[in-house]
Design an enzyme around this catalytic site. Structure first.
Site, PDB file in Angstrom:
ATOM      1  N   HIS A   9       0.700  -1.070   0.002  1.00 35.24           N
ATOM      2  CA  HIS A   9       0.067  -0.003  -0.082  1.00 35.24           C
ATOM      3  C   HIS A   9       0.962   1.321   0.032  1.00 35.24           C
ATOM      4  O   HIS A   9       0.624   2.149  -0.872  1.00 35.24           O
ATOM      5  CB  HIS A   9      -1.008   0.202   1.313  1.00 35.24           C
ATOM      6  CG  HIS A   9      -1.644   1.018   1.176  1.00 35.24           C
ATOM      7  ND1 HIS A   9      -1.505   2.419   1.649  1.00 35.24           N
ATOM      8  CD2 HIS A   9      -2.971   1.350   0.674  1.00 35.24           C
ATOM      9  CE1 HIS A   9      -2.434   3.185   1.535  1.00 35.24           C
ATOM     10  NE2 HIS A   9      -3.721   2.520   1.050  1.00 35.24           N
ATOM     11  N   GLU A  45       8.343   4.933  -3.080  1.00 31.80           N
ATOM     12  CA  GLU A  45       9.071   4.382  -4.443  1.00 31.80           C
ATOM     13  C   GLU A  45       9.890   3.206  -4.029  1.00 31.80           C
ATOM     14  O   GLU A  45      10.024   2.925  -2.790  1.00 31.80           O
ATOM     15  CB  GLU A  45       9.689   5.343  -5.000  1.00 31.80           C
ATOM     16  CG  GLU A  45       9.084   6.405  -5.752  1.00 31.80           C
ATOM     17  CD  GLU A  45       9.721   7.368  -6.444  1.00 31.80           C
ATOM     18  OE1 GLU A  45      11.123   7.282  -6.452  1.00 31.80           O
ATOM     19  OE2 GLU A  45       9.242   8.077  -7.594  1.00 31.80           O
ATOM     20  N   LEU A  70      -4.685  -7.431   2.871  1.00 31.79           N
ATOM     21  CA  LEU A  70      -5.434  -8.307   3.717  1.00 31.79           C
ATOM     22  C   LEU A  70      -6.686  -8.612   2.655  1.00 31.79           C
ATOM     23  O   LEU A  70      -7.333  -9.739   2.447  1.00 31.79           O
ATOM     24  CB  LEU A  70      -5.728  -8.080   4.909  1.00 31.79           C
ATOM     25  CG  LEU A  70      -6.246  -9.215   6.014  1.00 31.79           C
ATOM     26  CD1 LEU A  70      -5.399 -10.129   6.033  1.00 31.79           C
ATOM     27  CD2 LEU A  70      -6.540  -8.435   7.337  1.00 31.79           C
TER      28      LEU A  70
END
Length: 144
Positions: A9, A45, A70
């Site tokens: 994420h 990054e 998840l």
């Protein structure tokens, strides 16, 4: 040559990226894939396009993209597929999910990556309520 690209994420704090990098290192150590790299959805990054370009430039002919998430959500169902050039949903109304907390998302560019002729791209599902996840949750609940 096969590459595994783990998608994290990303976060303003380093912990999220560090955990995904550690997962990648542990997978590398098992010698299953020729290449194992990480791409981040936002904040950090390398981005997903940077990572996919890197593995293709390194000779990958099959790129397996696996989100280290998840549950399914906007990122796994829309944003990542858009970046991969495989999104088939309806994009009317644009970015219309709401959060009950104040912060501005900093999504990386969601322009689709160029996948050259002869390179196979495979996109996998997030983890879900897998029994192995249940064991980890129970371990954590028991202080392990």
């Amino acid at each position: 040559m096969e590459a595994l690209v783990l998608v994290g994420h990303g976060s303003r704090l380093p912990h999220s990226k560090n955990v995904v990098m550690e997962v990648a290192e542990k997978i590398k150590a098992r010698n299953i894939y020729d290449i194992v790299e990480v791409g981040m959805m936002e904040f950090n990054e390398p981005t997903i396009p940077q990572t996919i370009k890197k593995v293709i430039d390194a000779g990958a002919k099959k790129v397996i993209v696996t989100p280290v998430f998840l549950a399914p959500g906007n990122h796994t169902e829309r944003d990542i597929p858009k970046i991969l050039g495989i999104y088939e949903g309806d994009d009317e109304g644009g970015h219309h999910h709401h959060h009950d907390h104040e912060h501005h998302h900093h999504h990386h560019d969601t322009t689709a990556v160029e996948i050259p002729e002869g390179v196979e791209l495979v996109y996998r599902k997030p983890m879900g309520a897998d029994d192995r996840i249940i064991d980890i949750v129970l371990d954590r609940a028991n202080g392990l």
